[in-house]
Design a protein around this motif. Sequence first.
Motif, short mmCIF file in Angstrom:
data_model
loop_
_atom_site.label_atom_id
_atom_site.label_comp_id
_atom_site.label_asym_id
_atom_site.label_seq_id
_atom_site.Cartn_x
_atom_site.Cartn_y
_atom_site.Cartn_z
N GLY A 235 3.18 -1.23 15.67
CA GLY A 235 2.45 -0.07 15.18
C GLY A 235 2.71 1.17 16.00
O GLY A 235 3.45 1.14 16.99
N VAL A 236 2.09 2.23 15.57
CA VAL A 236 2.17 3.51 16.26
C VAL A 236 0.78 4.13 16.31
O VAL A 236 0.05 4.12 15.31
CB VAL A 236 3.20 4.46 15.58
N ASN A 237 0.40 4.61 17.48
CA ASN A 237 -0.85 5.35 17.66
C ASN A 237 -0.51 6.83 17.86
O ASN A 237 0.52 7.16 18.43
CB ASN A 237 -1.61 4.85 18.88
N ASN A 238 -1.39 7.70 17.40
CA ASN A 238 -1.20 9.14 17.53
C ASN A 238 0.13 9.54 16.88
O ASN A 238 0.98 10.20 17.49
CB ASN A 238 -1.27 9.56 18.99
N PHE A 239 0.31 9.15 15.64
CA PHE A 239 1.55 9.33 14.90
C PHE A 239 2.09 10.76 14.95
O PHE A 239 3.28 10.98 15.09
CB PHE A 239 1.33 8.90 13.44
N ALA B 156 -0.85 3.72 12.47
CA ALA B 156 -0.31 2.80 11.47
C ALA B 156 0.03 1.47 12.15
O ALA B 156 0.35 1.43 13.34
CB ALA B 156 0.93 3.38 10.81
N ARG B 157 -0.05 0.40 11.37
CA ARG B 157 0.23 -0.94 11.90
C ARG B 157 0.82 -1.78 10.77
O ARG B 157 0.41 -1.66 9.62
CB ARG B 157 -1.06 -1.58 12.40
N VAL B 158 1.79 -2.64 11.11
CA VAL B 158 2.40 -3.54 10.15
C VAL B 158 2.59 -4.90 10.83
O VAL B 158 2.79 -4.96 12.05
CB VAL B 158 3.74 -2.99 9.61
N SER C 272 -1.63 -1.23 7.63
CA SER C 272 -2.79 -0.33 7.56
C SER C 272 -2.36 1.04 8.05
O SER C 272 -1.49 1.17 8.90
CB SER C 272 -3.96 -0.86 8.40
N VAL C 273 -2.97 2.05 7.48
CA VAL C 273 -2.81 3.43 7.93
C VAL C 273 -4.21 4.02 8.00
O VAL C 273 -5.07 3.72 7.17
CB VAL C 273 -1.90 4.28 7.00
N GLY C 274 -4.43 4.83 9.00
CA GLY C 274 -5.76 5.40 9.16
C GLY C 274 -5.74 6.66 9.98
O GLY C 274 -4.74 7.01 10.60
N GLU D 115 -9.45 4.54 6.58
CA GLU D 115 -8.37 3.57 6.71
C GLU D 115 -8.10 2.94 5.35
O GLU D 115 -9.02 2.63 4.60
CB GLU D 115 -8.73 2.47 7.71
N ILE D 116 -6.83 2.74 5.07
CA ILE D 116 -6.37 1.97 3.91
C ILE D 116 -5.61 0.77 4.46
O ILE D 116 -4.75 0.93 5.34
CB ILE D 116 -5.44 2.79 2.99
N ARG D 117 -5.94 -0.41 3.95
CA ARG D 117 -5.35 -1.64 4.48
C ARG D 117 -4.89 -2.53 3.32
O ARG D 117 -5.59 -2.67 2.32
CB ARG D 117 -6.40 -2.36 5.31
N TYR D 118 -3.73 -3.11 3.49
CA TYR D 118 -3.21 -4.11 2.56
C TYR D 118 -3.13 -5.41 3.34
O TYR D 118 -2.49 -5.45 4.40
CB TYR D 118 -1.82 -3.72 2.04
#
Length: 180
Positions: free
Chosen positions: A137-141, A119-121, A92-94, A80-83
């Motif tokens: 956000g979105v799960n299972n992009f 992803a989540r914002v 965050s994206v992971g 995961e990368i998070r700002y």
Amino acid sequence: LEQEFVPFENDSTGRIFYRNAATSTRKGIEIGLTAFLGRHFFGSVNYTFSDFSFKNYEVPGSNFDGNTLPGVPRHLGGVEIRYARPEGWYFSVGGQSISEIFANDSNENNSRAYLLANARVGFIQKFESWQLEPFAGVNNFFDARYNANVRINAGFDRFYEPAPGRNFFGGLKVRFSKME
């Protein structure tokens, strides 16, 4: 592990019962790292290796010695990368990777390996004692087809419970803190 208990579903009644699998061996390792990457960025990575197998496990007509215990993936990893800042925008994206999961003691049925991306914002706004945080956000992009659950030793080969495809979510978090 001595006296391992293994669930199984009776085909005629659909009820869950347990039987003694005698002995199992469980070896594994988990590692994880979270780091500050600079300028409000954070990163994390984790990995689990599980080598779980039966030892001295027989039922009438079948010997499962050396087979992998069902229901546990051998490899599981995530990144995961998070700002994030105390106030303002965050995202965050992971991703998560899960290896195949055996569904029965014979290891004849398995749930395929899969990779998930999420992803989540959101935005954090503070007003004196209040904090508002709308998020989405979105799960299972990538709309992966996978099983959310594996029913171990299920009757009539009903092992798999499918997971939802790509899905979106959103909400508003409200927090009140009495200032002193």
